[in-house]
Every structure is written in structure tokens, then in C-alpha cells.
Design a protein around this motif. Sequence first.
Motif, PDB file in Angstrom:
ATOM      1  N   LEU A 162      60.018  40.184  27.471  1.00  0.00           N
ATOM      2  CA  LEU A 162      59.574  38.869  27.960  1.00  0.00           C
ATOM      3  C   LEU A 162      58.107  38.632  27.623  1.00  0.00           C
ATOM      4  CD1 LEU A 162      61.367  38.839  31.442  1.00  0.00           C
ATOM      5  CD2 LEU A 162      61.917  37.401  29.456  1.00  0.00           C
ATOM      6  N   VAL A 163      57.288  39.683  27.730  1.00  0.00           N
ATOM      7  CA  VAL A 163      55.873  39.557  27.381  1.00  0.00           C
ATOM      8  C   VAL A 163      55.730  39.257  25.892  1.00  0.00           C
ATOM      9  CG1 VAL A 163      53.715  40.832  27.169  1.00  0.00           C
ATOM     10  CG2 VAL A 163      55.046  41.018  29.259  1.00  0.00           C
ATOM     11  N   GLN A 164      56.594  39.852  25.068  1.00  0.00           N
ATOM     12  CA  GLN A 164      56.511  39.647  23.627  1.00  0.00           C
ATOM     13  C   GLN A 164      56.697  38.173  23.247  1.00  0.00           C
ATOM     14  OE1 GLN A 164      58.082  41.937  19.703  1.00  0.00           O
ATOM     15  NE2 GLN A 164      59.720  41.187  21.009  1.00  0.00           N
ATOM     16  N   CYS A 165      57.386  37.412  24.084  1.00  0.00           N
ATOM     17  CA  CYS A 165      57.624  35.994  23.794  1.00  0.00           C
ATOM     18  C   CYS A 165      56.320  35.212  23.651  1.00  0.00           C
ATOM     19  CB  CYS A 165      58.477  35.360  24.888  1.00  0.00           C
ATOM     20  SG  CYS A 165      60.171  35.989  24.956  1.00  0.00           S
ATOM     21  N   ALA A 166      55.255  35.690  24.295  1.00  0.00           N
ATOM     22  CA  ALA A 166      53.964  35.003  24.176  1.00  0.00           C
ATOM     23  C   ALA A 166      53.484  34.982  22.740  1.00  0.00           C
ATOM     24  CB  ALA A 166      52.925  35.678  25.070  1.00  0.00           C
ATOM     25  N   ALA A 167      53.931  35.962  21.940  1.00  0.00           N
ATOM     26  CA  ALA A 167      53.491  36.066  20.556  1.00  0.00           C
ATOM     27  C   ALA A 167      54.063  34.979  19.667  1.00  0.00           C
ATOM     28  CB  ALA A 167      53.865  37.433  19.994  1.00  0.00           C
ATOM     29  N   LEU A 168      54.988  34.158  20.188  1.00  0.00           N
ATOM     30  CA  LEU A 168      55.491  33.028  19.406  1.00  0.00           C
ATOM     31  C   LEU A 168      54.381  32.017  19.144  1.00  0.00           C
ATOM     32  CD1 LEU A 168      58.934  32.499  21.180  1.00  0.00           C
ATOM     33  CD2 LEU A 168      58.579  33.337  18.849  1.00  0.00           C
ATOM     34  N   ILE A 169      53.368  31.998  19.999  1.00  0.00           N
ATOM     35  CA  ILE A 169      52.204  31.132  19.782  1.00  0.00           C
ATOM     36  C   ILE A 169      51.299  31.811  18.765  1.00  0.00           C
ATOM     37  CG2 ILE A 169      50.209  30.039  20.851  1.00  0.00           C
ATOM     38  CD1 ILE A 169      51.724  30.119  23.498  1.00  0.00           C
ATOM     39  N   PRO A 170      51.057  31.199  17.604  1.00  0.00           N
ATOM     40  CA  PRO A 170      50.246  31.849  16.563  1.00  0.00           C
ATOM     41  C   PRO A 170      48.844  32.172  17.042  1.00  0.00           C
ATOM     42  CG  PRO A 170      50.545  29.508  16.099  1.00  0.00           C
ATOM     43  CD  PRO A 170      51.474  29.841  17.217  1.00  0.00           C
ATOM     44  N   GLY A 171      48.394  33.370  16.676  1.00  0.00           N
ATOM     45  CA  GLY A 171      47.078  33.824  17.102  1.00  0.00           C
ATOM     46  C   GLY A 171      47.132  34.731  18.310  1.00  0.00           C
ATOM     47  N   THR A 172      48.280  34.757  18.993  1.00  0.00           N
ATOM     48  CA  THR A 172      48.406  35.590  20.194  1.00  0.00           C
ATOM     49  C   THR A 172      48.504  37.064  19.822  1.00  0.00           C
ATOM     50  OG1 THR A 172      49.504  33.817  21.388  1.00  0.00           O
ATOM     51  CG2 THR A 172      49.768  36.040  22.261  1.00  0.00           C
ATOM     52  N   SER A 173      49.318  37.392  18.814  1.00  0.00           N
ATOM     53  CA  SER A 173      49.560  38.739  18.320  1.00  0.00           C
ATOM     54  C   SER A 173      50.761  39.368  19.014  1.00  0.00           C
ATOM     55  CB  SER A 173      48.344  39.663  18.512  1.00  0.00           C
ATOM     56  OG  SER A 173      48.695  41.010  18.219  1.00  0.00           O
ATOM     57  N   GLY A 176      49.652  42.734  20.168  1.00  0.00           N
ATOM     58  CA  GLY A 176      48.754  42.565  21.298  1.00  0.00           C
ATOM     59  C   GLY A 176      49.495  42.225  22.571  1.00  0.00           C
ATOM     60  N   ALA A 177      50.475  41.318  22.462  1.00  0.00           N
ATOM     61  CA  ALA A 177      51.254  40.926  23.631  1.00  0.00           C
ATOM     62  C   ALA A 177      52.023  42.114  24.190  1.00  0.00           C
ATOM     63  CB  ALA A 177      52.214  39.792  23.270  1.00  0.00           C
ATOM     64  N   THR A 178      52.655  42.895  23.314  1.00  0.00           N
ATOM     65  CA  THR A 178      53.480  44.013  23.794  1.00  0.00           C
ATOM     66  C   THR A 178      52.638  45.181  24.292  1.00  0.00           C
ATOM     67  OG1 THR A 178      53.686  44.771  21.483  1.00  0.00           O
ATOM     68  CG2 THR A 178      55.480  43.448  22.366  1.00  0.00           C
ATOM     69  N   ILE A 179      51.552  45.506  23.580  1.00  0.00           N
ATOM     70  CA  ILE A 179      50.726  46.644  24.001  1.00  0.00           C
ATOM     71  C   ILE A 179      49.953  46.323  25.278  1.00  0.00           C
ATOM     72  CG2 ILE A 179      48.773  48.125  23.401  1.00  0.00           C
ATOM     73  CD1 ILE A 179      49.620  47.858  20.458  1.00  0.00           C
ATOM     74  N   ILE A 180      49.201  45.225  25.259  1.00  0.00           N
ATOM     75  CA  ILE A 180      48.397  44.870  26.435  1.00  0.00           C
ATOM     76  C   ILE A 180      49.311  44.507  27.606  1.00  0.00           C
ATOM     77  CG2 ILE A 180      46.621  43.347  27.330  1.00  0.00           C
ATOM     78  CD1 ILE A 180      45.692  45.332  25.170  1.00  0.00           C
ATOM     79  N   GLY A 181      50.416  43.806  27.319  1.00  0.00           N
ATOM     80  CA  GLY A 181      51.377  43.480  28.374  1.00  0.00           C
ATOM     81  C   GLY A 181      51.965  44.733  28.996  1.00  0.00           C
ATOM     82  N   SER A 182      52.292  45.711  28.167  1.00  0.00           N
ATOM     83  CA  SER A 182      52.846  46.972  28.680  1.00  0.00           C
ATOM     84  C   SER A 182      51.828  47.717  29.532  1.00  0.00           C
ATOM     85  CB  SER A 182      53.291  47.859  27.510  1.00  0.00           C
ATOM     86  OG  SER A 182      54.341  47.258  26.782  1.00  0.00           O
ATOM     87  N   MET A 183      50.569  47.680  29.112  1.00  0.00           N
ATOM     88  CA  MET A 183      49.525  48.323  29.900  1.00  0.00           C
ATOM     89  C   MET A 183      49.365  47.633  31.256  1.00  0.00           C
ATOM     90  SD  MET A 183      46.774  49.039  26.837  1.00  0.00           S
ATOM     91  CE  MET A 183      45.417  49.379  27.955  1.00  0.00           C
ATOM     92  N   LEU A 184      49.487  46.302  31.283  1.00  0.00           N
ATOM     93  CA  LEU A 184      49.440  45.573  32.551  1.00  0.00           C
ATOM     94  C   LEU A 184      50.603  45.970  33.454  1.00  0.00           C
ATOM     95  CD1 LEU A 184      48.394  41.967  31.466  1.00  0.00           C
ATOM     96  CD2 LEU A 184      47.129  43.488  32.994  1.00  0.00           C
ATOM     97  N   LEU A 185      51.722  46.342  32.837  1.00  0.00           N
ATOM     98  CA  LEU A 185      52.886  46.779  33.600  1.00  0.00           C
ATOM     99  C   LEU A 185      52.777  48.235  34.044  1.00  0.00           C
ATOM    100  CD1 LEU A 185      55.687  45.108  31.413  1.00  0.00           C
ATOM    101  CD2 LEU A 185      54.829  44.336  33.634  1.00  0.00           C
ATOM    102  N   GLY A 186      51.662  48.892  33.665  1.00  0.00           N
ATOM    103  CA  GLY A 186      51.415  50.251  34.125  1.00  0.00           C
ATOM    104  C   GLY A 186      51.706  51.339  33.134  1.00  0.00           C
ATOM    105  N   LEU A 187      52.131  50.988  31.914  1.00  0.00           N
ATOM    106  CA  LEU A 187      52.467  52.008  30.928  1.00  0.00           C
ATOM    107  C   LEU A 187      51.203  52.622  30.328  1.00  0.00           C
ATOM    108  CD1 LEU A 187      55.214  50.552  31.203  1.00  0.00           C
ATOM    109  CD2 LEU A 187      55.509  50.860  28.740  1.00  0.00           C
ATOM    110  N   PRO A 188      51.238  53.912  30.008  1.00  0.00           N
ATOM    111  CA  PRO A 188      50.097  54.544  29.334  1.00  0.00           C
ATOM    112  C   PRO A 188      49.875  53.897  27.964  1.00  0.00           C
ATOM    113  CG  PRO A 188      51.614  56.198  30.207  1.00  0.00           C
ATOM    114  CD  PRO A 188      52.306  54.879  30.333  1.00  0.00           C
ATOM    115  N   ARG A 189      48.639  53.901  27.504  1.00  0.00           N
ATOM    116  CA  ARG A 189      48.269  53.240  26.258  1.00  0.00           C
ATOM    117  C   ARG A 189      49.085  53.752  25.058  1.00  0.00           C
ATOM    118  NH1 ARG A 189      43.542  50.947  25.790  1.00  0.00           N
ATOM    119  NH2 ARG A 189      42.699  52.312  27.407  1.00  0.00           N
TER     120      ARG A 189
END
Length: 282
Positions: A162-173, A176-189
Motif C-alpha cells: 500500500l505504501v508503494q502506491c505513493a510511488a505512482l506520483i512521479p518524483g516520489t520514488s 523511497g516509498a517502500t524503504i522509508i515506508g517500511s522503516m516507518l512500519l518498524g522494519l530494520p533498514r
Amino acid sequence: MDLMLLGKAIVLGIVEGLTEFLPISSTGHLILASSLLRFDHHAAQVFEITIQSGAMLAVVWHYRAQLTATALGLTTDPARRRFALNLLVAFVPAAVFGLLFGSLIKGHLFNPTTVAVTFVLGGVVILLVERSQRKRRPGASRRPDIGTVDDLTPRDALRIGLVQCAALIPGTSRSGATIIGSMLLGLPRQVATEFSFYLGIPTLFAAAAYSTWQHRDELRIEDVPLFAMGTVVAFISALACIRWLIRYVSTHDFSPLGWYRIAFGALILLSSASGWKSWPGS
């Protein structure tokens, strides 16, 4: 084959490979690079998406042993089946949203101004997330139950998807969406980064295949060398980037890339506002 056009394809292949797996948006960089290079090929848009398959193949090559083990263990190993299921679950949201809104997004948001703004906003998000990470006790994790990608649950995978869906907007990455989003969800880097690599395989392959099919009438047999060159160069540069990034995340955070995003986005906006560069779609 026009050598100038081939040279532009090589540059774009390098840009794609070096930016696909960093949280700085490969699509955004390709839009800007294409504008600067005046890459006005009749199938430019499908080219920019198709060469992402080169970056995808770099992940396949780097993780070939793990992927082979997964394929061979689907019928015998529950851990391999869960990993494959997690990839499928994480892939589905972006696929659905992409089919529903992809054309609308491409028609209205694929322009340098949108990219520049999302560069800046994404950079701010990265800095905020990394700041919160630094406040945590060294080595501490909100999810101590997750040490590798094999520990992820389908629920974790769905949330990342679901976080990856943000990447549909160009420039989001996407990364970036999956890594930073996963970290926000508590996953190790490291886990967040590795799962982002794996998730890129079905996501990038599907995007390239769908775009190629959608624009098949625009393609010509003489385009093959151009597309092949861009894809091969993207593969080589992406493989180098993947190996570097794996080493980088073991001892560093993404703050420098956050500052890079802000500076680069601000430069694009400033150049447009001052009249130094008139970006298409601005």
C-alpha cells in the motif's frame, strides 16, 4: 541508427540504473534528463519505462541464488512459499492502483514541476524519518521479531504494498516509498532495503510489459538497438548501485539522499522561476 540518439539512450540507461533503487526517484530523474537531452524519440515514454526491466534483471542476477531456491522450494519449503506469497501480496496494490489511475497520473503529473515538488517533499520525509530513527536506542527496533525478509508476514507485505502506491506520483520514488515506508512500519533498514529490491522484480517487469503492450503501435523494428542499449546499460549501472547500496545501508542512513532531493528539487523550481530553464509542462 542515429549515433546522437544512441548516446542519449546510454545516458538515460545510466540514469535509470543508478537511481532505480535509491530513494531519489528514477522516474523523476528520467523525466528531467529526457527534457535536458531533448530526447524526443517517438516512443520516448515507453523507452523510459521499458529500460526499467534492465534494472529489474540486475536484481534477479544479484539475488539469483535466493530466487532459484525460492522457485525450487515452492512445493516443499513453507518459508519459500510465504516469501513468494509476500511478494505477490505486496505487488497487488500498486498493480491495481496503476491500472485504475495510471493514465490519469501520466496525463497530468508527468512533468518537471511535479517532480521537483515531490523531490523536496520526499526529501523532507526522509530527514524526518531518519531523525526519529536516531532518537531510538542504537540497535533497537520496533519489530525485533523481524531479522530478515523471511520473517515478514503477509500483513507486513500488504502494508508495504500500500505504501508503494505513493510511488505512482512521479518524483516520489518507488524504492523511497517502500524503504522509508517500511522503516516507518518498524522494519530494520537492511530488511526494508532488501525487500524493496525483491519487490522491484514483479513491479518493474509488470510496468515495462504493460507499457510496451499499450504502446506497441508506436514501436518499430529499427527501435530495437535503442531499447536494447538502454536496457543493457541500465542493467550494468543498476547492478553496481545495488551492490553499493547494500554496503551503504549497513553503516549509514539516508539523510544525505534526503538533502540531495531537497537541493535538486529546489534547483529545478528555481531554474524555472528565474527563467533560466523553461521545463516542458511547467
